[in-house]
Every structure is written in structure tokens, then in C-alpha cells.
Design a protein around this motif. Structure first.
Motif, PDB file in Angstrom:
ATOM      1  N   ASN A 203       0.847  -1.198   0.000  1.00 30.13           N
ATOM      2  CA  ASN A 203       0.000   0.000   0.000  1.00 30.13           C
ATOM      3  C   ASN A 203       0.881   1.246   0.000  1.00 30.13           C
ATOM      4  N   ASN A 250      -9.159   7.921   0.121  1.00 30.94           N
ATOM      5  CA  ASN A 250      -8.563   7.654  -1.184  1.00 30.94           C
ATOM      6  C   ASN A 250      -7.183   8.253  -1.387  1.00 30.94           C
ATOM      7  N   ASP A 370      -1.744   8.044  -2.841  1.00 24.93           N
ATOM      8  CA  ASP A 370      -3.150   7.641  -2.892  1.00 24.93           C
ATOM      9  C   ASP A 370      -3.319   6.125  -2.871  1.00 24.93           C
ATOM     10  N   ARG A 371      -4.578   5.718  -2.744  1.00 24.74           N
ATOM     11  CA  ARG A 371      -4.933   4.307  -2.640  1.00 24.74           C
ATOM     12  C   ARG A 371      -4.564   3.541  -3.913  1.00 24.74           C
ATOM     13  N   PHE A 642      -2.447   3.779   2.987  1.00 24.42           N
ATOM     14  CA  PHE A 642      -3.704   3.717   2.246  1.00 24.42           C
ATOM     15  C   PHE A 642      -4.137   2.264   2.051  1.00 24.42           C
ATOM     16  N   VAL A 646      -8.075   2.772   5.902  1.00 24.84           N
ATOM     17  CA  VAL A 646      -6.842   3.529   6.044  1.00 24.84           C
ATOM     18  C   VAL A 646      -6.301   3.379   7.461  1.00 24.84           C
TER      19      VAL A 646
END
Length: 701
Positions: A203, A250, A370-371, A642, A646
Motif C-alpha cells: 500500500n 482515497n 493515494d490508494r 492507504f 486507512v
């Protein structure tokens, strides 16, 4: 307005369509705001900030009006002169009028929340600041304007220093340049973005870590903002109605203070009551204002203030037929608040870049993750389009007699240094130029105007930042937090062996004893590190202008500078430092934490971290007993992964409140001393588990 406040640790109850506005205060004083709509959210955010920092906010708004001396006396005259001369109050009204009408309503709602809190809790606000009430949306924008343009981009201390040196030099020509200007200690920050390819979990991760003074307009405030379709968590500087560092499910971003010049100082040639410009005499715009200054007996004394403005900006100094005028970027760009707000609403990289492309925020690097796994570094800022010269030239004093040096446009987003998804899988910024954000370096300075960003050097804090990321192929969330707390002294890696050898070769008994202490030092500033105090004092004694045998080289950015250029003088400085340490503390190997302290209320704790370009950065002020107290540096930390959901941890070093008798003044300092972060609670269920107080607003309009 009706507000119900109560302690409540009840069972989680899902809210089907938020029909009321609530603030859920957790046990660390963080407000989790649930607005029935966006306007109610802003209203409650104003209320929450007043609950935590009311006295500070009203004093800051009074200063942003340019009326602080009217409220609080003579000591604020210089503040009012600065704010008025720079045109902050008048321009704040112009900014207010220029807002998107919907967003202007949000700003008004924030101001209304401030006023509502003071009406409901007048007893909790100091009487001496109540004269500022009521506040308006214009006050909110005046405060923002003062913070961004006339504190971060340029501040009165820097201008006063420049003016004094210019007035005292014999050379009134434009050859007076950046080398004549006394530099100010820059505001600092660390920021990391780690891509899935370098993350142990797969992640993306983000590290936010601004370094600011622990007082006044630099205070950070942590909060969660929820409304239908909105859930953003992060922090902002007090008195600002949006989150300026934040994340959602996100994506997230942080800022660092970038190597950026958004102010120009022009030297004018005076003639016939005006100044020369493009071969003609141009008249100044002259305005006389009146400052009201409160006297000890409560009466007001009038003090005139004459403001002269050239086409460049306000005049800040005059002598011998010359004058200096100051030009600052962003004065016609009123949209920073809405841009930050829109950044927090973005759901992906495309939406985030659409939010930042207008460049309404006048400076600050953007570090993003970001994700979906994207990471980005943007050298953000309103960079003036220059006609000539490099960064050093425009940091000095510029000829003001020609329009060829007058910048009227700034570079668009596409022109700015930007790195997206680098091969390395990581990005860092520790206030270094963007060329060293990662390695191998994807940006080349020669591809950009020489005036946009300086070429170097890469300071030691940034070097250590990059080395930690570069050396770890799979960084876990826990390891990122551990790295964040690094107190390693990178400077010691370049000099310590040479210094120890030189002390044994050239030093007397004191020098040899000092060498013994430095040899056993762990090269850190942990609270129990012995030798760190001696090394810090040596830093104050030694001449850094000719310290290194090998200077910094942009071809070897992580291993230079290196070695001692003058071992004998370095030993002389070491012996002087050693004598100071012995005289003050009785021993050369006094632990770092005995000398450098963390204080708040009744707390007096040993510090770790320090100023010598250390990643865990702290600034200290001397105390009468020979010790030092932390007054700035590590302010807000947020570590974010992320994942789904989260994962995030944070800390506000000095606590999330300054109001007298608040239990949250300094309540996070013990965690800070232990190098620990606290979990961020974002879901309503976990917030309810850690709930201290619930406030319900039943009729917010």
C-alpha cells in the motif's frame, strides 16, 4: 442556536442521513465534526477552534485587522504598521468580494461559529481579547493573507534586517545583493511518499511532518471534517477554516516549505518627489492612515502612518536619494482556501491535480500519495516569470528603474518541477530543492529557468531523509514511524572521525578528553546520548564558512560535503566548546536530555532530537539555569497507509489546545518524549469508544 453538551461513551448508533450537526471530542481533544451540510460543518469548525484556541485566534484576527495596538497597546504598533503598509485589511475585503459565493458562505459560517461560541461561553474567553468580536469572513481572509503572503513568503523580521543592512551599507547601488542580506532561520518540514513497490504491505504511504514554532500563528490544529459525501482528516494552522494537510479514504497530501522566492525587493532612484521608471518620473501613491494606540489608562493615542507605494509595491526604506520597494506574489489570487478544500474532496489523482492546477496556494511543496498507488512531488508556487538572472540574483536587490525587471505573470502548473510515480518508488522533501526528491534523480535543473529554484546544496536533514528511504527496499508502516523519529546526526558522519583524530594530534588535555567522549558517542541526540551536547556546542564555536575539505557536489549529493578543511582551528573550537560544557554542567559527557528539555505546565521532560540538521527536528531557547527549552520544530506528525481501511497515526507535540485550564494543553508531550504517535480514530464506532464529550447543534443555519 441550541447546543447540548454531555459526556457520552454510549454504544455506536449508525446515523441514517445526518440530520443534525455534532462535534465528537475524543480523549485527546480532537474534534470529529459531523455536519448536516457543508455550511453547518464550517460553522461547527469555527466553534471547535474557539473552544481549543479562542484567545489565540482573536488576538491573531486583531493583528490581521491592523488594529492590535488599539486593542492591546504600544507593543503591537510595529505589527499594525507592517499589516497596514502591506495592505492586508483592504485586500482582505477585496479577496472576500472575489470569493465564489457558495464558498464565501462557508467562510461566513466559520466566522459565525466563532461568534456563536463566544456568545455561549463568554466566561471561557479572556476579557482583553473580546474587543475583537464579532469577527467576519473578511477577518478570516485577512488572517490567511497575513499568514501566507506576509509571514511565510516574506515576514517583517526579514524585511527589517534587509532594511537595516541596506541603510547601513556605504554602497547604495544595485550591486548590494543577496550576500549582504542576513538570512533568517527557515521554517522547516519533512514529507515522504512511498509507493506500493517499496511498501512492505503493498500500500502507498504518506508521512506529514511540518516544523514550526510552538506558538502564535504557527500552531497546528488537528480535526476531522464530515458532511454528506465528505470525510477529510488532518490539520490546519489555527484560525484557518480548512485543512491544509489532510487525507481521506482515497488520497492524502502534505506540504513542506520549499526553496522558493515569491518576493522581489527593488531599488528605486528618487527624483522630483517621485521615482525614475522607464526614463520618466513616476509619482508615488501616498496615503496617510491613523493608528490608534491604547495607553495604560485605556485612552487611545493617534499615531500617523504614511504609506508610499510604487508600481512595484510599498516602500520599505529610503536613504540618499534611493528607496526600496517590496513586491510580493499572490496578492490578486484569493482562492487558497477553496483550493485546499477542493483538494480534500478529491477522490483520485486526476481530481487532485485539477484542484491544485489553479495555483492559488502561493508556495509550499506538495507531497502526495493515494490508494491507487500513485505518489507525486510538486514544487508548488506562484513563481514569477523573470526576464533574466538566476535564483541568487532575484534573492537580492533588483534595479527598479525599468519595466524589464518587473514581473507581472507567474508560471503555470505545467512549468513547475513535478515528479509522478518515480522509478525509485519513494519521494522525500526536507526543504531541499526538488532536484533531490528521489534517486535516481528524474528532474534536471538545466530543464528549468535558473531563477525558479536554486541548485543546492542538499542539507544534512534532507540527505539523511533520502538515505533512510533509499536503504530500505520494503518499508513497513512501523518502520516508517521509527524512521520518522530518527535523531541521527548526519553531520557527525562527515566530520567526527577527522575531528577525533585531529583532537588527539593537536589538542591539549581538554581536547583529548573531548575526543574520548566523542568517540563513545552514539552520533544521535537521544535523551541519554552522551557527547551530543559537546558536539552541539562545537557547532556553535566552529567556523562553518570554511569547515569542509570537500564541498557539496550535486554529482555526489548524499556523501558530500565531507572532511575537515582546517583540523587545527576545528580543535581550537572543540576545546572552547569543551570548556563551556564543563563550566556549565560539570562533566563533558552530560546526557542530551539533561540539558535539552520539553516543558509544558508542570511537565519537564528530557528531550530527544535537535537543531543540527536532524530529521527529528527541534528548536531550543536558552533558560537561566544553562539548560534549553524546546520552542519549535516537530509540530504535527501524521503517518498514513492507504490500506482498507486507512491506517493512520498522529501527534500534535504540544497538544491540541491552548485555552487556559484545557486538559489538552501539553497532554501529548509525554508521548512526544517517548517517540510515540497516537492512533487516529476516524470511524464513528471507534470515535464513540474514545469519546470524551459530545456537542449537538440542533438549529444551526
Amino acid at each position: 442556536m441550541s447546543v447540548q453538551s454531555r459526556s457520552d461513551r454510549g454504544t455506536f448508533r449508525p446515523v441514517a442521513g445526518q440530520q443534525k450537526t455534532e462535534i465528537l471530542w475524543d480523549t485527546y481533544g480532537v474534534p470529529h465534526i459531523y455536519g448536516k451540510d457543508v455550511q453547518s460543518l464550517f460553522h461547527a469548525f469555527g466553534w471547535a477552534q474557539m473552544h481549543s484556541h479562542g484567545n489565540v485566534i482573536l488576538r491573531l484576527y486583531g493583528q490581521a485587522r491592523g488594529r492590535a495596538a488599539e486593542y492591546w497597546g504600544e507593543k503591537y504598533v510595529e505589527s499594525d504598521q507592517w499589516v497596514r503598509t502591506m495592505g492586508v485589511p483592504v485586500r482582505a475585503q477585496q479577496w472576500y468580494d472575489a470569493q465564489n459565493p457558495t464558498f464565501r458562505n462557508y467562510i461566513d459560517a466559520f466566522a459565525a461559529g466563532i461568534n456563536a461560541y463566544t456568545q455561549n461561553h463568554a466566561e471561557l474567553i479572556d476579557d482583553e481579547v473580546k474587543g475583537v468580536l464579532p469577527v467576519t469572513g473578511v477577518d478570516v481572509l485577512a488572517h490567511l493573507h497575513r499568514v501566507l503572503n506576509f509571514t511565510f513568503i516574506v515576514n517583517p523580521q526579514t524585511v527589517a534586517s534587509l532594511r537595516e543592512e541596506w541603510e547601513n551599507t556605504q554602497d547604495t547601488s544595485t550591486e548590494f545583493n543577496q550576500q549582504n542580506i542576513t538570512p533568517q532561520k527557515p521554517l522547516g518540514s519533512n514529507g515522504w511518499a512511498i509507493a506500493p513497490s517499496r511498501s512492505a504491505s503493498g500500500n502507498a504511504m504518506l508521512l506529514a511532518n511540518p516544523h514550526n514554532p510552538w506558538s502564535n500563528l504557527f500552531l497546528w490544529y488537528e480535526a476531522q471534517l464530515n458532511a454528506p459525501g465528505i470525510d477529510t482528516y488532518g490539520a490546519t494552522l489555527v484560525g484557518i477554516p480548512v485543512l491544509t494537510i489532510g487525507f481521506n479514504d482515497n488520497l492524502g497530501w502534505t506540504h513542506t516549505v520549499n526553496k522558493y522566492n515569491g518576493r522581489d525587493v527593488y531599488e528605486l532612484t528618487l527624483a522630483d518627489g517621485g521615482y525614475r521608471f522607464d526614463g520618466k518620473i513616476r509619482a508615488f501613491e501616498t496615503e496617510t492612515q491613523t493608528l490608534n494606540v491604547r495607553q495604560p489608562d485605556g485612552t487611545l493615542e493617534e499615531k500617523p502612518l504614511t504609506v508610499q507605494r510604487s508600481i512595484h509595491g510599498p516602500v520599505i526604506a529610503q536613504k540618499d536619494g534611493k528607496a526600496l520597494a517590496l513586491r510580493v506574489v499572490g496578492l490578486d489570487q484569493p482562492g487558497a482556501l477553496e483550493q485546499w478544500w477542493t483538494m480534500g474532496l478529491a477522490k483520485n489523482l486526476t481530481e487532485f491535480e485539477a484542484a491544485i492546477k489553479p495555483l492559488q496556494i502561493p508556495m509550499f511543496t506538495v507531497i502526495y500519495a493515494d490508494r491507487e498507488g500513485h505518489i507525486m512531488h510538486l514544487f508548488n508556487g506562484q513563481v514569477p516569470v523573470r526576464s533574466q538572472g538566476d535564483y541568487a540574483y532575484w534573492s537580492g536587490i533588483i534595479p527598479g528603474d525599468t519595466s524589464t525587471t518587473l514581473s507581472t505573470q507567474f508560471h503555470p502548473y505545467a512549468d513547475l518541477p513535478r515528479v509522478l510515480d518515480p522509478q525509485s518508488g519513494w519521494l522525500q522533501n526536507a526543504n531541499d530543492p526538488p532536484w533531490t526528491t528521489t534517486f535516481p534523480a528524474p528532474l534536471k535543473p538545466d530543464d528549468y529557468p535558473a531563477y525558479m529554484v536554486p541548485r543546492g546544496p542538499m542539507e544534512f536533514r534532507a540527505q539523511h531523509s533520502a538515505k533512510m528511504l533509499k536503504s530500505d527496499e520494503r518499508i513497513s508502516f512501523e518502520k516508517m514511524v521509527e524512521y520518522k523519529h530518527s535523531t541521527h546526526v548526519e553531520l557527525a558522519e562527515r566530520l567526527l572521525d577527522d575531528l577525533i583524530t585531529a583532537a588527539r594530534q593537536h589538542g591539549g588535555e581538554v581536547g583529548k578528553n573531548a575526543a574520548d567522549v566523542l568517540e563513545t558517542w552514539d552520533r544521535k541526540t537521544e535523551s541519554d546520548s552522551r557527547g551530543a551536547v559537546l558536539f552541539a556546542f562545537w557547532n556553535e564555536e566552529v567556523d562553518f564558512s570554511n569547515l569542509f575539505a570537500v564541498p557539496w557536489n550535486e554529482q555526489e549529493p548524499l556523501t558530500t560535503p565531507n572532511g575537515l578543511a582546517d583540523p587545527v582551528s576545528a580543535v581550537t573550537a572543540l576545546e572552547a566548546a569543551a570548556q563551556r560544557v564543563i563550566a556549565t554542567y560539570g562533566t563533558l559527557d552530560v546526557p542530551w536530555g539533561e540539558v535539552f528539555r520539553l516543558r509544558s505546565g508542570n511537565l519537564d521532560l528530557p528531550a530527544n532530537g535537535g537543531e543540527v540538521d536532524i530529521f527529528r527536528n527541534l528548536w531550543f531557547s536558552p533558560l537561566e539555569d544553562g539548560r534549553f527549552e524546546a520552542i519549535g520544530g516537530e509540530s504535527y506528525v501524521a503517518a498514513i497507509e492507504f490500506s482498507n481501511p486507512v491506517r493512520a497515526m498522529a501527534l500534535v507535540s504540544y497538544g491540541n489546545a491552548t485555552q487556559p485550564n484545557s486538559p489538552h494543553v501539553g497532554d501529548q508531550l509525554e508521548l512526544f518524549a517517548k517517540k510515540q504517535l497516537r492512533p487516529i480514530w476516524r470511524s464513528r464506532q471507534e470515535i464513540e469508544v474514545h469519546l470524551a464529550t459530545r456537542e449537538v447543534f440542533t438549529d444551526v443555519e
